[in-house]
Design a protein around this motif. Structure first.
Motif, PDB file in Angstrom:
ATOM      1  N   CYS A   7     -42.354   2.567  30.419  1.00 13.09           N
ATOM      2  CA  CYS A   7     -43.055   3.473  29.497  1.00 13.09           C
ATOM      3  C   CYS A   7     -43.411   4.779  30.186  1.00 13.09           C
ATOM      4  O   CYS A   7     -43.216   5.868  29.651  1.00 13.09           O
ATOM      5  CB  CYS A   7     -44.333   2.817  28.976  1.00 13.09           C
ATOM      6  SG  CYS A   7     -44.052   1.820  27.514  1.00 13.09           S
ATOM      7  N   LEU A  10     -40.295   6.976  30.895  1.00 12.88           N
ATOM      8  CA  LEU A  10     -39.802   7.605  29.664  1.00 12.88           C
ATOM      9  C   LEU A  10     -40.754   8.687  29.175  1.00 12.88           C
ATOM     10  O   LEU A  10     -40.333   9.743  28.714  1.00 12.88           O
ATOM     11  CB  LEU A  10     -39.608   6.547  28.576  1.00 12.88           C
ATOM     12  CG  LEU A  10     -38.355   5.687  28.716  1.00 12.88           C
ATOM     13  CD1 LEU A  10     -38.410   4.529  27.739  1.00 12.88           C
ATOM     14  CD2 LEU A  10     -37.101   6.519  28.462  1.00 12.88           C
ATOM     15  N   LEU A  11     -42.025   8.406  29.318  1.00 11.52           N
ATOM     16  CA  LEU A  11     -43.031   9.380  28.885  1.00 11.52           C
ATOM     17  C   LEU A  11     -42.877  10.682  29.640  1.00 11.52           C
ATOM     18  O   LEU A  11     -42.916  11.765  29.048  1.00 11.52           O
ATOM     19  CB  LEU A  11     -44.440   8.791  29.106  1.00 11.52           C
ATOM     20  CG  LEU A  11     -45.596   9.737  28.820  1.00 11.52           C
ATOM     21  CD1 LEU A  11     -45.616  10.080  27.336  1.00 11.52           C
ATOM     22  CD2 LEU A  11     -46.912   9.101  29.220  1.00 11.52           C
ATOM     23  N   VAL A  14     -39.782  12.573  28.369  1.00  8.01           N
ATOM     24  CA  VAL A  14     -39.925  13.125  27.020  1.00  8.01           C
ATOM     25  C   VAL A  14     -40.941  14.252  26.976  1.00  8.01           C
ATOM     26  O   VAL A  14     -40.766  15.239  26.262  1.00  8.01           O
ATOM     27  CB  VAL A  14     -40.303  12.010  26.024  1.00  8.01           C
ATOM     28  CG1 VAL A  14     -40.616  12.591  24.663  1.00  8.01           C
ATOM     29  CG2 VAL A  14     -39.170  11.014  25.911  1.00  8.01           C
ATOM     30  N   LEU A  17     -39.234  17.365  28.009  1.00  6.89           N
ATOM     31  CA  LEU A  17     -38.334  17.858  26.976  1.00  6.89           C
ATOM     32  C   LEU A  17     -39.078  18.418  25.775  1.00  6.89           C
ATOM     33  O   LEU A  17     -38.631  19.364  25.127  1.00  6.89           O
ATOM     34  CB  LEU A  17     -37.395  16.724  26.506  1.00  6.89           C
ATOM     35  CG  LEU A  17     -36.389  16.232  27.545  1.00  6.89           C
ATOM     36  CD1 LEU A  17     -35.644  15.009  27.012  1.00  6.89           C
ATOM     37  CD2 LEU A  17     -35.389  17.328  27.895  1.00  6.89           C
ATOM     38  N   ALA A  18     -40.206  17.823  25.473  1.00  2.00           N
ATOM     39  CA  ALA A  18     -40.910  18.183  24.236  1.00  2.00           C
ATOM     40  C   ALA A  18     -42.010  19.207  24.444  1.00  2.00           C
ATOM     41  O   ALA A  18     -42.647  19.621  23.489  1.00  2.00           O
ATOM     42  CB  ALA A  18     -41.513  16.923  23.601  1.00  2.00           C
ATOM     43  N   ILE A  22     -44.679  20.772  21.561  1.00  2.00           N
ATOM     44  CA  ILE A  22     -46.107  20.442  21.527  1.00  2.00           C
ATOM     45  C   ILE A  22     -46.943  21.707  21.537  1.00  2.00           C
ATOM     46  O   ILE A  22     -47.900  21.865  20.797  1.00  2.00           O
ATOM     47  CB  ILE A  22     -46.479  19.555  22.724  1.00  2.00           C
ATOM     48  CG1 ILE A  22     -45.817  18.192  22.582  1.00  2.00           C
ATOM     49  CG2 ILE A  22     -47.986  19.417  22.844  1.00  2.00           C
ATOM     50  CD1 ILE A  22     -45.999  17.304  23.788  1.00  2.00           C
ATOM     51  N   GLN A  25     -46.879  23.243  18.160  1.00  2.00           N
ATOM     52  CA  GLN A  25     -47.660  22.522  17.162  1.00  2.00           C
ATOM     53  C   GLN A  25     -49.156  22.654  17.405  1.00  2.00           C
ATOM     54  O   GLN A  25     -49.946  22.511  16.497  1.00  2.00           O
ATOM     55  CB  GLN A  25     -47.283  21.047  17.175  1.00  2.00           C
ATOM     56  CG  GLN A  25     -45.928  20.798  16.541  1.00  2.00           C
ATOM     57  CD  GLN A  25     -45.756  19.345  16.184  1.00  2.00           C
ATOM     58  OE1 GLN A  25     -46.726  18.677  15.817  1.00  2.00           O
ATOM     59  NE2 GLN A  25     -44.558  18.846  16.288  1.00  2.00           N
ATOM     60  N   HIS A  28     -51.183  24.709  15.063  1.00  2.00           N
ATOM     61  CA  HIS A  28     -51.590  24.132  13.777  1.00  2.00           C
ATOM     62  C   HIS A  28     -52.851  23.283  13.939  1.00  2.00           C
ATOM     63  O   HIS A  28     -53.639  23.154  13.040  1.00  2.00           O
ATOM     64  CB  HIS A  28     -50.461  23.273  13.208  1.00  2.00           C
ATOM     65  CG  HIS A  28     -49.230  24.062  12.898  1.00  2.00           C
ATOM     66  ND1 HIS A  28     -49.238  25.090  12.006  1.00  2.00           N
ATOM     67  CD2 HIS A  28     -47.974  23.985  13.394  1.00  2.00           C
ATOM     68  CE1 HIS A  28     -48.025  25.618  11.928  1.00  2.00           C
ATOM     69  NE2 HIS A  28     -47.253  24.962  12.769  1.00  2.00           N
ATOM     70  N   PHE A  29     -53.009  22.694  15.125  1.00  2.00           N
ATOM     71  CA  PHE A  29     -54.140  21.822  15.380  1.00  2.00           C
ATOM     72  C   PHE A  29     -55.468  22.555  15.179  1.00  2.00           C
ATOM     73  O   PHE A  29     -56.447  21.989  14.747  1.00  2.00           O
ATOM     74  CB  PHE A  29     -54.032  21.308  16.828  1.00  2.00           C
ATOM     75  CG  PHE A  29     -54.972  20.202  17.155  1.00  2.00           C
ATOM     76  CD1 PHE A  29     -54.805  18.947  16.606  1.00  2.00           C
ATOM     77  CD2 PHE A  29     -56.038  20.409  18.006  1.00  2.00           C
ATOM     78  CE1 PHE A  29     -55.667  17.924  16.917  1.00  2.00           C
ATOM     79  CE2 PHE A  29     -56.902  19.383  18.314  1.00  2.00           C
ATOM     80  CZ  PHE A  29     -56.716  18.143  17.769  1.00  2.00           C
ATOM     81  N   ASP A  30     -55.440  23.841  15.498  1.00  2.00           N
ATOM     82  CA  ASP A  30     -56.670  24.622  15.409  1.00  2.00           C
ATOM     83  C   ASP A  30     -56.787  25.378  14.094  1.00  2.00           C
ATOM     84  O   ASP A  30     -57.753  26.085  13.869  1.00  2.00           O
ATOM     85  CB  ASP A  30     -56.739  25.634  16.565  1.00  2.00           C
ATOM     86  CG  ASP A  30     -56.915  24.928  17.877  1.00  2.00           C
ATOM     87  OD1 ASP A  30     -56.399  25.429  18.883  1.00  2.00           O
ATOM     88  OD2 ASP A  30     -57.556  23.873  17.896  1.00  2.00           O
TER      89      ASP A  30
END
Lengths: 289, 100
Positions: A7, A10-11, A14, A17-18, A22, A25, A28-30
């Motif tokens: 885990c 992989l975390l 990722v 890559l992401a 993030i 995005q 939008h959270f705020d």
């Protein structure tokens, strides 16, 4: 042992890559609808310019903040009964279509609160103070009046304008200062019920309490009985301290309610029902997450 | 990508969440917040909406009653017809009243 290691590996991959996604995005959270509504409110010159959707969004923030201090009583029968009465009174108002919600909250003080958008909170102390359903209808009608007339939105608008000016925020820019507005809105939501409304707003709400109770078939004189009994209590007791910080004295309000009764057309004092009120106000409201 | 990321974050946060006694709903909330989902705007911790789409959505909905007292208010809501029926049972009837 193998699973956590897999885990974690992989975390890490990722997340690398992401990362750009993030970051994108997180903007939008705020930027919740409530914050946009707060910005629009601060920009507008009139509370009437605010849409109902924006009013509801701000109301959710106010309710969430208030429930932190006044947790609802975990008594479903009581809450259901309170909602039946509250919605019935609200249906007689100028805004029956609002999503009206009523809740009994944990506090021995005698008080009630109205959040923008139609959520009304009533303390256990208040429910124990009213002696029949007609008196409760008067109290709920008063709070419903604050909502329909958007009294607290006006207070919030003033507070945001002052705060915005103090911190030199750009209210003209939709994208600018969003985080600052978020903080302002949450801060103001937590204290909105400590802000005192002006005298005329309270008088209007008392008049609405009498009018809506009468329209709902209750004896409007119950509003005067309730206020007279409140005026008979010692003002410096803990139960009334918060109420008198934000409201005129009950003696002043007795005069207002008496005058309102004299102006009624279609119902007279003594004309209407005073159903017995049997509310079990026990319930654990102290649950915190 | 979001689903995979949710799964991986779940794996990474599970031990810490269980150690803190936060429970499953708190864990889901952590994942939601980390992803910055549009469905879960940053609000107070008590009322943060659980909105992870995909594999966790069903579990998140089940866990919603633990998410905050504001959810309880929704569960107690009463509609127009029920309010009118309850009022009628107590002998109440609406009447046209106004101020002179």
């Amino acid at each position: 042992m193998r699973s956590p290691l897999l885990c974690t590996s992989l975390l890490a991959v990722v997340l690398v890559l992401a990362a750009p996604g993030i970051q994108a995005q997180s903007r939008h959270f705020d930027l919740g609808s409530a914050f946009d509504a707060a910005k629009n409110l601060a920009k507008s010159q009139s509370v009437g310019a605010m849409s109902e959707e924006e009013e509801l969004a701000i109301g959710k923030e106010v309710v969430a903040a208030t429930l932190g201090s006044y947790p609802p009583l975990k008594n479903q029968d009581l809450q259901h009964r309170l909602n039946q009465i509250g919605v019935w009174v609200a249906l007689q108002s100028s805004r029956p279509e609002l999503p009206w919600r009523f809740a009994a909250v944990e506090s021995e003080t005698i008080n009630a609160f109205a959040a923008p958008g139609g959520t009304i909170l009533v303390t256990r102390g208040m429910l124990n103070h009213v002696t029949n359903e007609a008196e409760l209808a008067c109290v709920l009608g008063h709070e419903i009046g604050h909502v329909t007339r958007r009294h607290h939105i006006a207070v919030l608008q003033k507070s945001l304008l002052v705060a915005a000016g103090a911190s030199a925020l750009s209210v003209a820019s939709k994208s600018g200062g969003s985080e600052e507005y978020r903080k302002l809105l949450i801060g103001e939501s937590k204290v909105i019920f400590t802000r005192k409304l002006d005298r005329s707003s309270e008088r209007e709400a008392d008049e609405d309490g009498v009018l809506l109770a009468a329209r709902a078939g209750y004896d409007p004189a119950a509003c005067l009985n309730f206020m007279q009994r409140l005026a008979g209590l010692k003002a410096d007791t803990n139960a009334l301290e918060a109420l008198y910080k934000t409201h005129p004295t009950a003696k002043e309000r007795v005069v207002d309610v008496d005058e309102a009764l004299g102006k009624l057309k279609g119902a007279a004092p003594g004309d209407g029902a005073r159903p017995e009120l049997t509310l079990n106000t026990t319930g654990n409201g102290s649950k915190k997450p | 990508m979001k689903t995979l990321l949710s799964l991986l974050l779940f794996c990474a946060l599970l031990p810490a969440a269980l150690a803190q006694g936060g429970g499953f709903s708190d864990l889901l909330r952590s994942v939601t917040g980390a992803l910055g989902s549009k469905e879960a705007p940053a609000q107070t911790g008590q009322t943060a909406t659980l909105g992870v789409r995909g594999i966790d959505e069903a579990d998140a909905k089940t866990a919603a009653p633990l998410a905050g007292d504001a959810k309880l208010l929704e569960s107690w809501a009463v509609g127009r017809k029920e309010a009118e029926s309850a009022a009628a049972r107590r002998g109440l009837a609406a009447r046209p009243v106004d101020y002179k």
